[in-house]
Design an enzyme around this catalytic site. Structure first.
Site, PDB file in Angstrom:
ATOM      1  N   LYS A 144       0.848  -1.202   0.000  1.00 20.51           N
ATOM      2  CA  LYS A 144       0.000   0.000   0.000  1.00 20.51           C
ATOM      3  C   LYS A 144       0.883   1.252   0.000  1.00 20.51           C
ATOM      4  CE  LYS A 144      -1.645   1.596   4.075  1.00 20.51           C
ATOM      5  NZ  LYS A 144      -1.291   2.997   4.273  1.00 20.51           N
ATOM      6  N   ASN A 145       1.908   1.254   0.838  1.00 22.68           N
ATOM      7  CA  ASN A 145       2.721   2.462   0.997  1.00 22.68           C
ATOM      8  C   ASN A 145       3.652   2.732  -0.181  1.00 22.68           C
ATOM      9  OD1 ASN A 145       1.436   2.952   3.358  1.00 22.68           O
ATOM     10  ND2 ASN A 145       3.194   2.540   4.701  1.00 22.68           N
ATOM     11  N   CYS A 195      -4.741  12.847  13.348  1.00 21.65           N
ATOM     12  CA  CYS A 195      -5.112  11.471  13.077  1.00 21.65           C
ATOM     13  C   CYS A 195      -4.915  10.659  14.341  1.00 21.65           C
ATOM     14  CB  CYS A 195      -4.317  10.899  11.920  1.00 21.65           C
ATOM     15  SG  CYS A 195      -2.814  10.110  12.381  1.00 21.65           S
ATOM     16  N   ARG A 232       0.980  14.246  13.676  1.00 14.93           N
ATOM     17  CA  ARG A 232       1.460  14.031  12.303  1.00 14.93           C
ATOM     18  C   ARG A 232       1.439  15.299  11.440  1.00 14.93           C
ATOM     19  NH1 ARG A 232      -0.515   8.217  10.178  1.00 14.93           N
ATOM     20  NH2 ARG A 232       1.385   8.255   8.974  1.00 14.93           N
ATOM     21  N   ASP A 256       5.118   0.292  12.005  1.00 11.02           N
ATOM     22  CA  ASP A 256       3.882  -0.309  11.501  1.00 11.02           C
ATOM     23  C   ASP A 256       3.696  -1.774  11.914  1.00 11.02           C
ATOM     24  OD1 ASP A 256       3.156   2.076  10.365  1.00 11.02           O
ATOM     25  OD2 ASP A 256       3.588   1.521   8.306  1.00 11.02           O
ATOM     26  N   ARG A 283      -8.538  -0.505   5.173  1.00  7.58           N
ATOM     27  CA  ARG A 283      -7.706   0.525   4.549  1.00  7.58           C
ATOM     28  C   ARG A 283      -6.398  -0.077   4.031  1.00  7.58           C
ATOM     29  NH1 ARG A 283      -5.887   4.558   8.388  1.00  7.58           N
ATOM     30  NH2 ARG A 283      -4.482   4.776   6.643  1.00  7.58           N
TER      31      ARG A 283
HETATM   32  C1  UD1 Z   1       4.656   6.808   6.559  1.00  8.72           C
HETATM   33  C2  UD1 Z   1       3.797   5.590   6.345  1.00  8.72           C
HETATM   34  C3  UD1 Z   1       3.291   5.058   7.677  1.00  8.72           C
HETATM   35  C4  UD1 Z   1       4.464   4.818   8.616  1.00  8.72           C
HETATM   36  C5  UD1 Z   1       5.350   6.047   8.726  1.00  8.72           C
HETATM   37  C6  UD1 Z   1       6.638   5.778   9.503  1.00  8.72           C
HETATM   38  C7  UD1 Z   1       2.832   5.970   4.158  1.00  8.72           C
HETATM   39  C8  UD1 Z   1       1.622   6.295   3.352  1.00  8.72           C
HETATM   40  N1  UD1 Z   1       2.688   5.965   5.482  1.00  8.72           N
HETATM   41  O1  UD1 Z   1       3.828   7.804   7.171  1.00  8.72           O
HETATM   42  O2  UD1 Z   1       2.602   3.824   7.420  1.00  8.72           O
HETATM   43  O3  UD1 Z   1       3.971   4.513   9.901  1.00  8.72           O
HETATM   44  O4  UD1 Z   1       5.743   6.487   7.421  1.00  8.72           O
HETATM   45  O5  UD1 Z   1       7.349   4.741   8.952  1.00  8.72           O
HETATM   46  O6  UD1 Z   1       3.888   5.695   3.607  1.00  8.72           O
HETATM   47  N2  UD1 Z   1       6.960  14.512  10.906  1.00  8.72           N
HETATM   48  C9  UD1 Z   1       7.041  15.853  11.228  1.00  8.72           C
HETATM   49  N3  UD1 Z   1       6.816  16.776  10.240  1.00  8.72           N
HETATM   50  C10 UD1 Z   1       6.522  16.411   8.960  1.00  8.72           C
HETATM   51  C11 UD1 Z   1       6.447  15.037   8.639  1.00  8.72           C
HETATM   52  C12 UD1 Z   1       6.673  14.109   9.631  1.00  8.72           C
HETATM   53  O7  UD1 Z   1       7.303  16.215  12.373  1.00  8.72           O
HETATM   54  O8  UD1 Z   1       6.336  17.288   8.109  1.00  8.72           O
HETATM   55  C13 UD1 Z   1       7.196  13.502  11.968  1.00  8.72           C
HETATM   56  C14 UD1 Z   1       5.949  12.657  12.247  1.00  8.72           C
HETATM   57  O9  UD1 Z   1       5.078  13.301  13.159  1.00  8.72           O
HETATM   58  C15 UD1 Z   1       6.567  11.394  12.824  1.00  8.72           C
HETATM   59  C16 UD1 Z   1       7.867  11.256  12.010  1.00  8.72           C
HETATM   60  O10 UD1 Z   1       8.146  12.554  11.489  1.00  8.72           O
HETATM   61  O11 UD1 Z   1       6.881  11.554  14.169  1.00  8.72           O
HETATM   62  C17 UD1 Z   1       7.813  10.268  10.877  1.00  8.72           C
HETATM   63  O12 UD1 Z   1       6.651  10.492  10.108  1.00  8.72           O
HETATM   64  P1  UD1 Z   1       6.599  10.214   8.543  1.00  8.72           P
HETATM   65  O13 UD1 Z   1       7.745   9.366   8.129  1.00  8.72           O
HETATM   66  O14 UD1 Z   1       6.396  11.495   7.826  1.00  8.72           O
HETATM   67  O15 UD1 Z   1       5.255   9.350   8.422  1.00  8.72           O
HETATM   68  P2  UD1 Z   1       4.297   9.334   7.192  1.00  8.72           P
HETATM   69  O16 UD1 Z   1       5.082   9.615   5.961  1.00  8.72           O
HETATM   70  O17 UD1 Z   1       3.088  10.148   7.482  1.00  8.72           O
END
Ligand code: UD1
Length: 420
Positions: free
Chosen positions: A22-23, A116, A121, A307, A399
């Site tokens: 999915k990711n 969420c 996030r 995950d 999902r």
């Molecule tokens: C993706 C995955 C999700 C997985 C996560 C971590 C997808 C669609 N989803 O989510 O399944 O659990 O990676 O492996 O691929 N952060 C910030 N600012 C930002 C972006 C992120 O502070 O602008 C922080 C987040 O709050 C979190 C960390 O960085 O603590 C990692 O998040 P991130 O890798 O961005 O997760 P997703 O990409 O949303």
């Protein structure tokens, strides 16, 4: 509304084929916005998140057709650059359209994903990077309104934190930017690597694929010649089924996987006493004489994935001894704890750390799915609980898990989807 009914204490056997990730499917579908030709993506998982993104792309004007695991998509018909709230609120990953829409149209409006279940996030790192590339961004009535009328400009971006979708968004933006973008502290999850490879195959010059430092030569706004794509296997779904084999201490085989992507998971299971027969595309888990407790800390790839943290927590309730699980990526990813407690688990939370008592006799209960991965922990617990567990709100599972009850049934689990 549907719920899952699971009768516990059944051994599993046989094999299960793992679906596409999915990711990986989500960023690749978003990347279709950068393509000048119709593309075919195969091994697409039939899950709700994928359908939500397809709907979003259709809403923008794209042609999309999904048949079995194949998606055909043509984004040349896209006229609108506005990803509206009604769709984005259903799935955070819709934010993946921000980079490609802005890079292609020079302007876009994408609804903010909002909070969420697993924490705040934020998307600040996505926005900051686009601003560094010359975008002017405003937040208006819940929308990110971004403009870069003369195109995005290549520059050096150092991510303060490793972010998966943030890296993907900026990679897609950089592919169409004017000049060279250097990305530092990029996520190196297999899904990010696949996106890099797909962009490279579409003619984008990218150096450093698979490392944390990437150099991307932009196309000065010219759309890409994207090729057909086969999505990589879902290492999280694969990890969930390995945990199902482990928690029931059964010998099962997962097929259509890339064992290299699974190393942090198989290593942890080895520490718990399980062994493996690993072939090129399959992994067989061999039962343990005794399941040992472990300590786990989630981190970015190639570390232990957040995950599958919930699934391992369910497993640790069956270990001999006390396990400690540290969740380092998300601040609120322990919602499964209270539901597991309703089944008799003894788990103490302190900050981002959970202490899980082993040797617990779990008992069936009515429990509630709270987020995608938390819910899979409840399925695993139900497999070893005495009695029939009912898991409600399973739309969370739909999902991200394809044909969940079909796959578990084929392994011998007594699982049914029923209507409330
Ligand atoms: C993706 C995955 C999700 C997985 C996560 C971590 C997808 C669609 N989803 O989510 O399944 O659990 O990676 O492996 O691929 N952060 C910030 N600012 C930002 C972006 C992120 O502070 O602008 C922080 C987040 O709050 C979190 C960390 O960085 O603590 C990692 O998040 P991130 O890798 O961005 O997760 P997703 O990409 O949303």
């Amino acid at each position: 509304m549907y719920y899952l009914s699971i009768k516990g204490k059944q051994k599993l056997k046989g094999s299960v084929s793992i679906s596409g990730a999915k990711n990986s499917a989500l960023p690749l579908l978003a990347a279709s916005l950068l393509s000048k030709n119709r593309i075919t993506l195969s091994n697409i998982p039939n899950v709700v998140d994928v359908k939500t993104l397809l709907k979003l792309l259709e809403n923008l004007g794209a042609y999309a057709k999904m048949e079995k695991d194949i998606v055909q998509i043509d984004t040349m018909t896209v006229k609108s650059a506005c990803a509206n709230y009604d769709i984005v609120r259903k799935m955070r990953a819709s934010i993946l359209t921000l980079g490609p829409l802005l890079a292609r149209f020079g302007h876009c409006e994408v609804s903010m994903p909002g909070g969420c279940a697993i924490g705040q996030r934020p998307i600040d790192l996505h926005l900051k990077a686009l601003e560094q590339m010359g975008a002017v961004i405003e937040l208006k009535q819940g929308y990110v309104v971004a403009k870069a009328p003369n195109g995005l400009k290549g520059t050096t971006i150092i991510f303060d934190k490793v972010t998966v979708t943030g890296s993907e968004n900026i990679l897609m933006a950089a592919a169409l930017a004017h000049g060279v973008t250097k990305l530092v502290n990029v996520a190196k999850e297999p899904e990010v690597v696949q996106l890099c490879e797909v962009l490279r195959d579409a003619g984008v010059n990218i150096e450093g694929i698979g490392t944390t430092n990437l150099t991307v030569v932009g196309s000065y706004g010219e759309l890409l010649d994207m090729q057909n794509i086969k999505v990589i296997p879902d290492r999280i779904e694969a990890g969930t089924y390995l945990c199902a084999g482990a928690i029931t201490n059964s010998k099962i085989t997962i097929t259509d996987v890339i064992p290299k992507h699974m190393e942090s998971i198989t290593l942890k299971l080895q520490q718990m006493g399980f062994s493996f027969d690993i072939k090129e595309n399959s992994i067989t888990i061999i039962p343990a004489d005794k399941i040992d407790a472990v300590d786990i800390e989630t981190s970015e790839y190639p570390g232990f994935p957040t995950d599958v943290q919930a699934q391992f927590m369910a497993l640790c309730t069956q270990a001999n001894g006390t396990s400690i699980i540290d969740e380092r990526l998300f601040e609120n990813r322990f919602m499964h704890v209270s539901e597991l407690a309703r089944m008799g688990a003894n788990i103490k939370l302190k900050g981002h750390s959970a202490t899980v008592e082993g040797n617990m006799d779990l008992i069936a209960a009515d429990v509630m799915a709270t987020d995608l991965r938390a819910s899979s922990a409840l399925i695993l617990a139900a497999l070893v609980a005495k009695g029939v567990t009912k898991i409600h709100r399973i739309y969370h599972l739909d999902r991200g898990y394809e044909n969940l009850e079909g796959k578990f049934s084929a392994l011998g689990a007594r699982i049914e989807r029923l209507e409330e």
